[in-house]
Design a protein around this motif. Sequence first.
Motif, PDB file in Angstrom:
ATOM      1  N   ARG A 122       9.325 -10.780  -3.147  1.00  0.00           N
ATOM      2  CA  ARG A 122       8.605 -10.923  -4.408  1.00  0.00           C
ATOM      3  C   ARG A 122       7.281 -11.677  -4.228  1.00  0.00           C
ATOM      4  O   ARG A 122       6.627 -12.052  -5.198  1.00  0.00           O
ATOM      5  CB  ARG A 122       9.475 -11.676  -5.428  1.00  0.00           C
ATOM      6  CG  ARG A 122      10.737 -10.947  -5.813  1.00  0.00           C
ATOM      7  CD  ARG A 122      11.664 -11.824  -6.644  1.00  0.00           C
ATOM      8  NE  ARG A 122      11.006 -12.336  -7.831  1.00  0.00           N
ATOM      9  CZ  ARG A 122      10.947 -11.697  -8.995  1.00  0.00           C
ATOM     10  NH1 ARG A 122      11.503 -10.496  -9.107  1.00  0.00           N
ATOM     11  NH2 ARG A 122      10.350 -12.226 -10.024  1.00  0.00           N
ATOM     12  N   ARG A 124      -0.925 -12.800  -7.762  1.00  0.00           N
ATOM     13  CA  ARG A 124      -0.213 -11.539  -7.970  1.00  0.00           C
ATOM     14  C   ARG A 124      -0.632 -10.901  -9.292  1.00  0.00           C
ATOM     15  O   ARG A 124      -0.786 -11.592 -10.301  1.00  0.00           O
ATOM     16  CB  ARG A 124       1.304 -11.774  -7.950  1.00  0.00           C
ATOM     17  CG  ARG A 124       1.835 -12.191  -6.603  1.00  0.00           C
ATOM     18  CD  ARG A 124       3.319 -12.517  -6.647  1.00  0.00           C
ATOM     19  NE  ARG A 124       3.575 -13.766  -7.356  1.00  0.00           N
ATOM     20  CZ  ARG A 124       4.793 -14.269  -7.567  1.00  0.00           C
ATOM     21  NH1 ARG A 124       5.854 -13.624  -7.099  1.00  0.00           N
ATOM     22  NH2 ARG A 124       4.945 -15.403  -8.211  1.00  0.00           N
ATOM     23  N   VAL A 130       4.774  -8.145 -10.814  1.00  0.00           N
ATOM     24  CA  VAL A 130       6.014  -8.237 -10.035  1.00  0.00           C
ATOM     25  C   VAL A 130       7.090  -7.493 -10.805  1.00  0.00           C
ATOM     26  O   VAL A 130       7.430  -7.857 -11.931  1.00  0.00           O
ATOM     27  CB  VAL A 130       6.441  -9.698  -9.810  1.00  0.00           C
ATOM     28  CG1 VAL A 130       7.737  -9.739  -8.994  1.00  0.00           C
ATOM     29  CG2 VAL A 130       5.347 -10.491  -9.115  1.00  0.00           C
ATOM     30  N   VAL A 166       5.747  -5.904  -5.447  1.00  0.00           N
ATOM     31  CA  VAL A 166       4.672  -6.836  -5.790  1.00  0.00           C
ATOM     32  C   VAL A 166       3.326  -6.139  -5.641  1.00  0.00           C
ATOM     33  O   VAL A 166       3.082  -5.401  -4.680  1.00  0.00           O
ATOM     34  CB  VAL A 166       4.699  -8.084  -4.870  1.00  0.00           C
ATOM     35  CG1 VAL A 166       3.657  -9.094  -5.316  1.00  0.00           C
ATOM     36  CG2 VAL A 166       6.078  -8.704  -4.851  1.00  0.00           C
ATOM     37  N   TYR A 211      -0.517  -7.478  -5.420  1.00  0.00           N
ATOM     38  CA  TYR A 211      -1.284  -8.713  -5.286  1.00  0.00           C
ATOM     39  C   TYR A 211      -2.633  -8.591  -5.996  1.00  0.00           C
ATOM     40  O   TYR A 211      -3.132  -7.493  -6.250  1.00  0.00           O
ATOM     41  CB  TYR A 211      -1.480  -9.053  -3.806  1.00  0.00           C
ATOM     42  CG  TYR A 211      -0.187  -9.429  -3.126  1.00  0.00           C
ATOM     43  CD1 TYR A 211       0.385 -10.674  -3.331  1.00  0.00           C
ATOM     44  CD2 TYR A 211       0.476  -8.528  -2.289  1.00  0.00           C
ATOM     45  CE1 TYR A 211       1.585 -11.018  -2.728  1.00  0.00           C
ATOM     46  CE2 TYR A 211       1.675  -8.860  -1.677  1.00  0.00           C
ATOM     47  CZ  TYR A 211       2.220 -10.115  -1.905  1.00  0.00           C
ATOM     48  OH  TYR A 211       3.409 -10.457  -1.305  1.00  0.00           O
TER      49      TYR A 211
END
Length: 528
Positions: A68, A86, A89, A94, A96
């Motif tokens: 994560r 991030r 999520v 994930v 970014y």
Amino acid sequence: MIILPEQVTQAIGVLEKAGYDAYIVGDCVRELLLGNNPQDYDIVTNAGINDILFAFREYRISDEGMKRGEVLVTVVGMIIQVSPYRREVVGNRVMYAEDLETDLFRRGFTMNAMAYSPRTGLVDPFGGRASLRPDPAEVAAEEREEEQEGLIPDSAAEINHRTGVVRLPARVIAIGEMQSRTVKENGKSTTESWYDMSRCFTSDPSRILEAMRYCAEDEYVIEEKTLDAIRANVSCFEYAEKDKLFSELSRIVMGKYAARVLEQYADILKSLLPEIEPCIGFDQHSIHHDFTVWTHICKSVGYSVPELSVRFAMLFHDLGKPDCCAIDAKGHGHYKGHGERGRLLAERIMRRLEFPHALSEEISWLVYYHDKEIPEERPGLKRLLDSLGAEDLRRLIQCEIADARAKKTDTETPDVQRLRAASTALKEILETGECYNIRQLAITPRELIERRLVNSDQEAEQLMNALFEIVLDKPSFNNKLMLLDMAEKSKQRLDEIMAERERAAAEKRAARALNHRRGEPVYTRKKK
């Protein structure tokens, strides 16, 4: 002024020394601004995962949340979560981000979308700090009402004390984004713009419950536009992550202000729990109840002890009443079988939201037996304790106390007092070690047989049961010498009774034999 723990300052310093930006974000910033002491700290940085691992190479690191994008670093005994920026999520996936503001935007609510570092200070792009204070318009309106009522403070110090967070609750405000569209009107094109909060809830439907949870755990209110966006997107519950929904719902029912929130936002909650809809506004037609079914349920949740199984049992315990309602000739409502119906509805909800199996069984049992009669007499309470067990009986009594308190405007009715007395008696029984199970007797069936007080296992069982009944009434008699003495006397008395019965039986047989000799012979004629 925000003062950080030494461990957090050290962790931020490690990243900054390596040439990266680092900020604490989320709940911890909010709690620090409110003057509280957060238990958990999250740090975000523009460093990548590998850069974070290298920067903290001399510290203890856990990769538990690596999928994560989370690295758990232990700094002088404190576990701190460190993550790159991030964008989103979802589960273990994930995306970014390149900058801090994008990371803050995904956090849903303005009060959680703040960051802080000792070097740059507070970063608040969405007005989160302002949401922690009451709405200025509401403060002004309240002040005008006080002036009209003549409640004007005498001193400036009192005015300052009575304004701000002390006066009105903080607000839960969703983060939105500007939307626009082109509309043709009378042959002319015009552009309409509006602030849309829907994405906050469509991207993560559990935030609907999260907003309610803040109100249940602390004195927050949901801002009107945010509330409208929630009501417009309640259908998103269908594709929400079940574990998040269970977690948020658990925290709502465990909240200090759970009763108020459940009743106030019932129109939202019924989209997640459609089983509660028939209960909302349902008149019970009973002299024993002053409230509708749903109001009674909400109050019983608030009155119950803060244990998850008890709170959920109270939330579900009367859901079966609308289906089981029968009105007699006098207009009184009766709800025979509503415990069983409520159990079935509760189990359906718990399967749908994927409650833990052990918790589901416990809640289901409490819902089914929530109206079981609790004996007033101590021996009867001990028999029930032997049948159910200490923990189950304690929870059942707590459920019934909350249920009884929520029935009438007067929360201390005779029924409540009777149940409180039973709870106190149960506590005394367990603390003093009073005998409530036959295995707790100071003697055993084997001892009775060895001392020739009985001749068989069956007789031993009968005598043990008789002694147990005596000890239930008189706990002080649970002493080995006293029990053996009573058993000896019982044996002597039993022998006397058996001898008397044998003597009476012998006399009866002798009298029958004498009558048979004196009687006339009986002949039967053969039929022709």
